[in-house]
Design a protein around this motif. Sequence first.
Motif, PDB file in Angstrom:
ATOM      1  N   UNK A  14       0.755  -1.457   0.119  1.00 32.27           N
ATOM      2  CA  UNK A  14       0.113   0.316  -0.235  1.00 32.27           C
ATOM      3  C   UNK A  14       0.750   1.022  -0.005  1.00 32.27           C
ATOM      4  N   UNK A  15       0.608   2.101  -1.138  1.00 31.43           N
ATOM      5  CA  UNK A  15       1.166   3.105  -1.149  1.00 31.43           C
ATOM      6  C   UNK A  15       1.113   4.364  -0.740  1.00 31.43           C
ATOM      7  N   UNK A  16       1.699   5.085  -0.371  1.00 36.19           N
ATOM      8  CA  UNK A  16       1.198   6.574   0.839  1.00 36.19           C
ATOM      9  C   UNK A  16       0.128   7.991  -0.054  1.00 36.19           C
ATOM     10  N   UNK A  17       0.982   7.532  -1.587  1.00 37.31           N
ATOM     11  CA  UNK A  17       0.214   8.690  -2.588  1.00 37.31           C
ATOM     12  C   UNK A  17       0.822   8.046  -4.114  1.00 37.31           C
ATOM     13  N   UNK A  18       0.497   8.732  -4.519  1.00 43.29           N
ATOM     14  CA  UNK A  18       0.681   8.325  -6.568  1.00 43.29           C
ATOM     15  C   UNK A  18       2.034   9.023  -6.892  1.00 43.29           C
ATOM     16  N   UNK A  45      19.212  10.574  -0.797  1.00 38.65           N
ATOM     17  CA  UNK A  45      18.270  11.246  -0.925  1.00 38.65           C
ATOM     18  C   UNK A  45      16.587  12.204  -1.663  1.00 38.65           C
ATOM     19  N   UNK A  46      16.044  10.313  -1.935  1.00 37.71           N
ATOM     20  CA  UNK A  46      15.234  10.255  -3.035  1.00 37.71           C
ATOM     21  C   UNK A  46      14.381   9.353  -2.178  1.00 37.71           C
ATOM     22  N   UNK A  47      14.927   8.944  -1.289  1.00 40.66           N
ATOM     23  CA  UNK A  47      13.950   7.860  -0.270  1.00 40.66           C
ATOM     24  C   UNK A  47      13.028   8.942   0.741  1.00 40.66           C
ATOM     25  N   UNK A  48      13.439   9.511   1.415  1.00 37.92           N
ATOM     26  CA  UNK A  48      12.623  11.237   1.406  1.00 37.92           C
ATOM     27  C   UNK A  48      12.391  13.029   1.164  1.00 37.92           C
ATOM     28  N   UNK A  49      12.762  11.821   0.165  1.00 41.70           N
ATOM     29  CA  UNK A  49      11.599  12.453  -1.144  1.00 41.70           C
ATOM     30  C   UNK A  49      10.467  13.073  -0.498  1.00 41.70           C
ATOM     31  N   UNK A  50       9.375  12.059  -0.060  1.00 43.83           N
ATOM     32  CA  UNK A  50       8.429  12.032   0.129  1.00 43.83           C
ATOM     33  C   UNK A  50       7.272  11.827  -0.973  1.00 43.83           C
ATOM     34  N   UNK A  51       8.298  10.946  -1.756  1.00 43.22           N
ATOM     35  CA  UNK A  51       7.626   9.974  -3.234  1.00 43.22           C
ATOM     36  C   UNK A  51       7.220   8.445  -2.149  1.00 43.22           C
ATOM     37  N   UNK A  52       6.601   7.713  -2.246  1.00 42.92           N
ATOM     38  CA  UNK A  52       5.597   6.893  -2.200  1.00 42.92           C
ATOM     39  C   UNK A  52       6.415   5.894  -2.634  1.00 42.92           C
ATOM     40  N   UNK A  53       7.501   5.179  -3.214  1.00 45.19           N
ATOM     41  CA  UNK A  53       7.864   4.523  -4.011  1.00 45.19           C
ATOM     42  C   UNK A  53       9.260   5.082  -4.812  1.00 45.19           C
ATOM     43  N   UNK A  54      10.619   4.279  -4.516  1.00 42.87           N
ATOM     44  CA  UNK A  54      11.997   4.324  -5.569  1.00 42.87           C
ATOM     45  C   UNK A  54      12.299   3.544  -6.611  1.00 42.87           C
ATOM     46  N   UNK A  55      12.304   3.483  -7.256  1.00 42.98           N
ATOM     47  CA  UNK A  55      12.998   2.168  -8.854  1.00 42.98           C
ATOM     48  C   UNK A  55      14.086   2.843  -9.036  1.00 42.98           C
ATOM     49  N   UNK A  56      15.174   2.584  -8.579  1.00 46.64           N
ATOM     50  CA  UNK A  56      16.692   2.447  -8.904  1.00 46.64           C
ATOM     51  C   UNK A  56      16.947   2.315 -10.353  1.00 46.64           C
ATOM     52  N   UNK A  57      18.223   2.396 -10.660  1.00 50.23           N
ATOM     53  CA  UNK A  57      18.088   2.794 -12.018  1.00 50.23           C
ATOM     54  C   UNK A  57      18.595   1.095 -12.381  1.00 50.23           C
ATOM     55  N   UNK A  58      18.840   1.392 -14.151  1.00 49.42           N
ATOM     56  CA  UNK A  58      18.843   0.172 -14.242  1.00 49.42           C
ATOM     57  C   UNK A  58      20.321  -0.896 -14.525  1.00 49.42           C
ATOM     58  N   UNK A  59      19.800  -2.138 -14.077  1.00 45.02           N
ATOM     59  CA  UNK A  59      20.871  -2.621 -13.164  1.00 45.02           C
ATOM     60  C   UNK A  59      21.168  -3.964 -14.321  1.00 45.02           C
ATOM     61  N   UNK A  60      22.337  -3.909 -14.732  1.00 48.18           N
ATOM     62  CA  UNK A  60      22.320  -4.556 -16.378  1.00 48.18           C
ATOM     63  C   UNK A  60      22.602  -6.600 -15.878  1.00 48.18           C
TER      64      UNK A  60
END
Length: 370
Positions: A14-18, A45-60
């Motif tokens: 369950x995400x807190x926002x969209x 930094x992104x983890x404390x931005x207020x976004x509901x989920x963070x996706x890392x850069x592409x991992x090979x």
Amino acid sequence: MSLLFSPLKVGPLTLKNRIVVPPMSQYSAGSDGVVAPWHARHIGSLAISGASMVISEALGVTPDGRITPHCLGLWNDTQARALQKLLTDIRTYSDTPIGVQLNHAGRKAGTSPPWIEHGAPLGSEQGGWHTVAPSAVPWRPGWPVPEALDEPGMDRILQAFISAARRALEAGVDFAELLAANGYLLSQFLSPLSNQRRDDYGGSPENRMRFPLRVAQALREIWPASLPLGVRFNGGEFADGGLELAEAVQFARELHRLGYDYLSVSGGYNVYNETPPAGQQGYMVPFAAAVKAALPDAIVITVGMIYEAKQADAILQERKADLIAVGRAILDDPHWPIHAAIAMGEKASWPKPYDRFGSRGWPGHKPQEA
């Protein structure tokens, strides 16, 4: 309440926002593909931005599947342990879900970072390597001709995706995303511009989808239902003769049928001479809207020059998507979600150590509005 700041269930989460932070390559790893101090700073930094989920850069998923020699990888246990430590450290101060994106770059692999010669291909003496693709068609004139994959080569890459997903689980990620967009290998199979095969993996839309769907099904079978699994794919291309929107919707139906928890709809970047309207706000939203209209029960993410809170909320209100990926805007303003909440009249959730310095603790200051 604005839809932008309403909760949403994505699979078991369950995400807190969209608001979603999409993958954005940083080209800042060592040649071993291991997370570096920059990634701790960036993802932290992104983890404390207020976004509901963070996706890392592409991992090979393989060494030759990286976009550049300085991209992250997940083809060995050393990389997985470093990722695990990074996540463990971040979780001491943030409970924001963090996921990884798994990728093979195909014919767009083995290049320099974009700030060096605009991402030109590297020779072996510069740390580059021989590339593979659906067909022996270079990304642009003057680039190396990739090797057309045979069945054993495709099987090798499929197994690499499976192994990387298992390492991601061992590292403790909150979710995973398969990359089939933006001109990388799985996207190359989907597009008639890059896939010119004459066997069971080329020609018709069904054939061009065959290998990407093999990978998608294999990941769905080994990924636990207790964690979300998503996929990012192109809704279309900004070039004549490219992937058509109807084909993308057909691909989305198959992914939804397989049980993917979200569908992230991007577009373009598969051929060098395309002409996307990249300066236009929300220029990729129509792709997502078509997928959402065809699959109302699917969770759909949209992206592409979305940088105003009211614009993002309107997309949700019009049911063109369920989640908004904010990339460039959040790099420009790492507190974009907090400022968006202020703009929408919502509670601004500053990290506790910052809260007393936020808008309430700065008399007379008018907070920036996203």
